[in-house]
Design a protein around this motif. Structure first.
Motif, PDB file in Angstrom:
ATOM      1  N   TRP A  87       0.861  -1.185   0.000  1.00 48.93           N
ATOM      2  CA  TRP A  87       0.000   0.000   0.000  1.00 48.93           C
ATOM      3  C   TRP A  87       0.896   1.233   0.000  1.00 48.93           C
ATOM      4  O   TRP A  87       1.602   1.499   0.968  1.00 48.93           O
ATOM      5  CB  TRP A  87      -0.912  -0.014   1.221  1.00 48.93           C
ATOM      6  N   LYS A 128      -0.250   4.512  -1.055  1.00 45.44           N
ATOM      7  CA  LYS A 128      -1.114   5.641  -1.395  1.00 45.44           C
ATOM      8  C   LYS A 128      -0.840   6.833  -0.477  1.00 45.44           C
ATOM      9  O   LYS A 128      -0.180   6.708   0.551  1.00 45.44           O
ATOM     10  CB  LYS A 128      -2.594   5.255  -1.264  1.00 45.44           C
ATOM     11  N   LYS A 159      -5.678   3.176   4.043  1.00 42.63           N
ATOM     12  CA  LYS A 159      -6.457   2.082   3.488  1.00 42.63           C
ATOM     13  C   LYS A 159      -7.727   1.871   4.304  1.00 42.63           C
ATOM     14  O   LYS A 159      -7.714   1.891   5.527  1.00 42.63           O
ATOM     15  CB  LYS A 159      -5.620   0.806   3.483  1.00 42.63           C
ATOM     16  N   ASP A 175     -12.576  -4.148  -0.405  1.00 38.72           N
ATOM     17  CA  ASP A 175     -11.527  -5.067  -0.832  1.00 38.72           C
ATOM     18  C   ASP A 175     -10.743  -4.417  -1.959  1.00 38.72           C
ATOM     19  O   ASP A 175     -11.321  -3.928  -2.939  1.00 38.72           O
ATOM     20  CB  ASP A 175     -12.134  -6.390  -1.310  1.00 38.72           C
ATOM     21  N   HIS A 176      -9.430  -4.407  -1.824  1.00 37.68           N
ATOM     22  CA  HIS A 176      -8.561  -3.736  -2.797  1.00 37.68           C
ATOM     23  C   HIS A 176      -7.724  -4.754  -3.550  1.00 37.68           C
ATOM     24  O   HIS A 176      -7.221  -5.719  -2.976  1.00 37.68           O
ATOM     25  CB  HIS A 176      -7.643  -2.737  -2.082  1.00 37.68           C
ATOM     26  N   SER A 177      -7.555  -4.531  -4.860  1.00 38.61           N
ATOM     27  CA  SER A 177      -6.664  -5.366  -5.659  1.00 38.61           C
ATOM     28  C   SER A 177      -6.142  -4.564  -6.838  1.00 38.61           C
ATOM     29  O   SER A 177      -6.699  -3.527  -7.200  1.00 38.61           O
ATOM     30  CB  SER A 177      -7.401  -6.624  -6.161  1.00 38.61           C
ATOM     31  N   LYS A 178      -5.066  -5.048  -7.439  1.00 34.43           N
ATOM     32  CA  LYS A 178      -4.510  -4.443  -8.638  1.00 34.43           C
ATOM     33  C   LYS A 178      -5.062  -5.171  -9.864  1.00 34.43           C
ATOM     34  O   LYS A 178      -5.145  -6.402  -9.873  1.00 34.43           O
ATOM     35  CB  LYS A 178      -2.978  -4.527  -8.643  1.00 34.43           C
ATOM     36  N   ASP A 209      -6.109   0.384  -9.624  1.00 32.61           N
ATOM     37  CA  ASP A 209      -6.508  -0.151  -8.327  1.00 32.61           C
ATOM     38  C   ASP A 209      -8.014  -0.353  -8.364  1.00 32.61           C
ATOM     39  O   ASP A 209      -8.749   0.571  -8.736  1.00 32.61           O
ATOM     40  CB  ASP A 209      -6.153   0.820  -7.195  1.00 32.61           C
ATOM     41  N   TYR A 219     -11.464  -1.254  -6.211  1.00 32.58           N
ATOM     42  CA  TYR A 219     -12.030  -1.226  -4.874  1.00 32.58           C
ATOM     43  C   TYR A 219     -13.450  -1.786  -4.936  1.00 32.58           C
ATOM     44  O   TYR A 219     -14.286  -1.294  -5.697  1.00 32.58           O
ATOM     45  CB  TYR A 219     -12.060   0.205  -4.331  1.00 32.58           C
ATOM     46  N   GLU A 278      -2.391   6.663  -7.014  1.00 30.37           N
ATOM     47  CA  GLU A 278      -2.124   6.588  -5.579  1.00 30.37           C
ATOM     48  C   GLU A 278      -2.433   7.904  -4.880  1.00 30.37           C
ATOM     49  O   GLU A 278      -2.358   7.983  -3.648  1.00 30.37           O
ATOM     50  CB  GLU A 278      -0.663   6.210  -5.340  1.00 30.37           C
ATOM     51  N   GLY A 282      -7.408   7.724  -6.407  1.00 32.91           N
ATOM     52  CA  GLY A 282      -7.590   6.569  -5.541  1.00 32.91           C
ATOM     53  C   GLY A 282      -8.438   6.884  -4.331  1.00 32.91           C
ATOM     54  O   GLY A 282      -9.243   6.055  -3.885  1.00 32.91           O
ATOM     55  N   GLN A 288     -11.779   4.821  -3.606  1.00 35.12           N
ATOM     56  CA  GLN A 288     -11.987   4.081  -2.360  1.00 35.12           C
ATOM     57  C   GLN A 288     -13.219   4.591  -1.607  1.00 35.12           C
ATOM     58  O   GLN A 288     -14.019   3.806  -1.087  1.00 35.12           O
ATOM     59  CB  GLN A 288     -10.745   4.181  -1.469  1.00 35.12           C
TER      60      GLN A 288
END
Length: 333
Positions: free
Chosen positions: A13, A15, A19, A24-27, A41, A43, A66, A70, A74
């Motif tokens: 992470w 950013k 967070k 749920d976060h993923s690339k 990213d 979310y 980031e 982001g 988020q």
């Protein structure tokens, strides 16, 4: 055959914002129609099931995912949307082997490729997709909405029209044939210097150290990009900036020509005291002038807010997330 570039993505992470434990976060990665692989990213609301409304977020111009895109992604995921914040072509973690170039066409396509990705995601309702563009990507988002009929709602935050500012200068102070000629001549000369040297010369990010007599809007950018508030090592504005010739084609290509033909909903939000507020005011006026689709267009001015207050909320939580939530909920039914 559509192929993805192999991208090396950061796993930790990194950013400029904390967070959230609510999403749920993923690339993820996806490819635009020029074959450039974009990094994003994603979310996903942690408490939602089934197919969700979705939003793609990008900007500001010269920033990375980031930073504030982001944060927007988020936060909107916390409010029930599946979201992605992506790096545009040639920047951040996204592909494109010539770095730090910009294009009105390719960067509009980046938004449309994000809509492609969301439309084919198993968790997304493809009929409920919107986009958010911040700063220079506010203008790109409106341009994308004029081209992409799948976009059902667009929010442009603290918007810049990058074609206008490149062709006419800040506050239209360089709006003359002579001024444009000199800009074009300088860039044409720089193209040859770059080829002879074998590398593209960077134009420089936000000025550092900050001159005492710098205009307020330069101080505003410095306060975000060059301090702990918003600095990121991959951000162009925080570091070496775009290539000198990176925005050359913007001089000759207005992007908002057909904004009055956008049928879907558009919300423009700008700070009252932002140096850039004239972009949103004029874009809104052009969008509703002689338009059959003016009823779902809105301009919202935030009292006292400056340009970067809509990047991260500033010191008074200026970003109207409640308004954004209701706007997208209403138009992504």
């Amino acid at each position: 055959m559509i192929k993805k570039e192999e991208l090396t993505l950061v796993t930790e992470w990194d950013k400029t914002f904390p967070k959230s434990d609510k999403v749920d976060h993923s690339k993820v990665t996806f490819v635009n129609r020029y074959g450039i692989t974009l990094a994003a990213d994603m979310y996903v609301p942690g408490d939602k099931e089934g197919k969700l409304p979705a939003i793609a977020v990008c900007g500001p111009f010269g920033a990375v995912k980031e930073q504030c895109s982001g944060l927007y992604a988020q936060t909107m995921a916390e409010r029930g949307f599946l979201t992605i914040a992506f790096d545009p072509s040639f920047t951040g973690e996204s592909g494109g082997n010539v770095r730090y170039m910009a294009s009105p066409d390719i960067n509009t396509e980046d938004f449309m490729a994000a809509v492609d990705f969301l439309s084919l995601n198993d968790r997304v309702d493809p009929d409920r997709i919107g986009i958010i563009g911040i700063c220079g990507w506010g203008g790109m988002s409106i341009n994308a909405a004029a081209l992409d009929t799948r976009i059902k709602a667009t929010a442009a935050m603290t918007m810049y029209d990058m074609t206008r500012v490149n062709a006419k200068g800040y506050f239209d102070s360089e709006d003359s044939e002579e001024a444009r000629y000199q800009k074009k001549a300088a860039m044409c000369a720089q193209r040859l210097e770059d080829l002879k040297s074998g590398e593209y010369k960077l134009g420089g990010g936000v000025v550092d150290p900050l001159p005492e007599d710098a205009p307020f809007f330069v101080k505003d950018y410095y306060d975000y990009y060059k301090t702990d508030r918003g600095y990121h090592k991959r951000s162009l504005n925080s570091n070496g900036g775009w290539n000198v010739i990176g925005c050359e084609s913007f001089i000759n290509q207005p992007i908002l020509k057909y904004s009055s033909e956008i049928r879907s909903a558009v919300l423009l939000i700008h700070g009252e005291k932002a140096h850039s507020c004239y972009f949103s005011k004029d874009a809104y006026a052009d969008m509703i002038k002689d338009s059959k689709f003016a009823d779902n267009k809105e301009l919202m001015i935030i009292p006292d807010a400056v340009h970067t207050d809509l990047y991260d909320g500033g010191d008074k939580d200026y970003i109207p997330f409640d308004k954004l939530e209701s706007f997208f909920m209403e138009n992504l039914k």
